[in-house]
Enzyme design. Structure first.
Site, PDB file in Angstrom:
ATOM      1  N   ASP A   7      22.420  -8.827  12.511  1.00  0.00           N
ATOM      2  CA  ASP A   7      22.991  -7.761  13.598  1.00  0.00           C
ATOM      3  C   ASP A   7      23.220  -8.867  14.745  1.00  0.00           C
ATOM      4  O   ASP A   7      22.925  -9.557  15.706  1.00  0.00           O
ATOM      5  CB  ASP A   7      20.975  -7.248  14.530  1.00  0.00           C
ATOM      6  N   GLU A  68      26.206  -5.292  11.121  1.00  0.00           N
ATOM      7  CA  GLU A  68      26.234  -4.158  12.413  1.00  0.00           C
ATOM      8  C   GLU A  68      28.064  -3.966  12.942  1.00  0.00           C
ATOM      9  O   GLU A  68      28.368  -4.417  13.079  1.00  0.00           O
ATOM     10  CB  GLU A  68      25.504  -3.662  12.842  1.00  0.00           C
ATOM     11  N   ASP A 141      15.751  -8.198  17.430  1.00  0.00           N
ATOM     12  CA  ASP A 141      17.125  -8.249  16.205  1.00  0.00           C
ATOM     13  C   ASP A 141      16.895  -8.738  14.945  1.00  0.00           C
ATOM     14  O   ASP A 141      18.179  -8.782  14.293  1.00  0.00           O
ATOM     15  CB  ASP A 141      17.971  -9.026  17.787  1.00  0.00           C
TER      16      ASP A 141
END
Lengths: 182, 182
Positions: A7, A68, A141
């Site tokens: 991420d 992501e 995260d």
């Protein structure tokens, strides 16, 4: 299969590693965040993120990396740093020859909870449940990175099954064609 | 000093190398663009850009690298790729320990033409004139990268002169203080 999820972020870049396959229970291998502070210059922050991701991939030796997908529409103030970190993540995976796939946040949410608009809490609860954990990985995260890895295993698995079914069907058609000829 | 300028981009990433110092004539060492096509997957495009920039830096062995600062406001459709390419450029420079500085397009335009809103043609004309060339470097992205390198030499020079003047002044004050004491 073993998947590393990333991420991307400049302040906290979430990293996770999950092992398993569709239809079987998944196992969390690790979750963490690579942190860099605003007191450090941007180029050095990006180098620290590169080192952190490289170390994570070297440690977990994944079969694939899920990152992501970042959109320019969200959080204009932080999007440039996020985009730069995502570029680093893609390069870290691709220069090792690892398959690397981008998933949107909605895709990850839909894969994990069935709802593409699920909130953080719902995602955390489901990630913990899927992996048999008492609590979601921390920080948030890291949990997002783990969710991306799970999403990748499940989506990849679904795609692979469709491809396998198509291949099986084509083989049967070919065998039937040969049987008619002989 | 020798400066490599980089104008980040996914389709064409401009690279340039300029040698010289403020008050002396500048010399163009080279200008080119690292190209990647939309038929290639994003992670492989970023790896190709990394290789191209690495090769350019290795060839020209600069004292500093100047990269164009990307803003999220412009060209939403291409800004993510541009941001990712700029992240790669910053990492390529920083992991060699090279000083790397971001300049905005306005800063480059103001340094080269005296007008922060100068158009492409005016910039090209001035870049060619400054370097003693018949025509501006091609493609336009290469010319922009060269302009960044020139901007860096001139702005860096100006900053260095101010720092030197401040240092000289501080030394004189210190000497005067000591002279009064003795």
């Amino acid at each position: 299969m073993r998947v590393v999820g990333i991420d991307p972020g400049l302040t906290r870049c979430g990293v996770g590693a999950v092992e398993g396959s569709i239809g079987r229970s998944l196992k969390l291998l690790g979750a963490d965040a690579v942190r860099t502070g605003p007191e450090t210059e941007l180029p050095e922050r990006l180098v620290a993120i590169e080192r952190g991701i490289d170390a994570w991939i070297d440690e977990h030796r994944p079969d694939a990396v899920a990152v992501e997908r970042v959109f320019a529409q969200h959080n204009l103030s932080t999007v440039m740093g996020t985009a730069q970190a995502s570029g680093i993540a893609l390069v870290c995976a691709a220069r090792r020859g690892l398959p690397v796939v981008l998933h949107t946040p909605s895709e990850a949410k839909a894969a994990i909870t069935g709802n593409g608009r699920a909130d953080k809490k719902q995602m955390g609860t489901m990630v913990a449940r899927i992996l048999g954990l008492d609590t979601p990985p921390r920080p948030a995260d890291a949990a997002d990175a783990v969710a991306l890895a799970i999403c990748h295993i499940w989506r990849g698995g679904a795609k692979a099954r469709v491809a396998q079914a198509q291949q099986d069907f084509a083989r049967k058609v070919e065998l039937a064609r040969r049987a008619r000829r002989s």
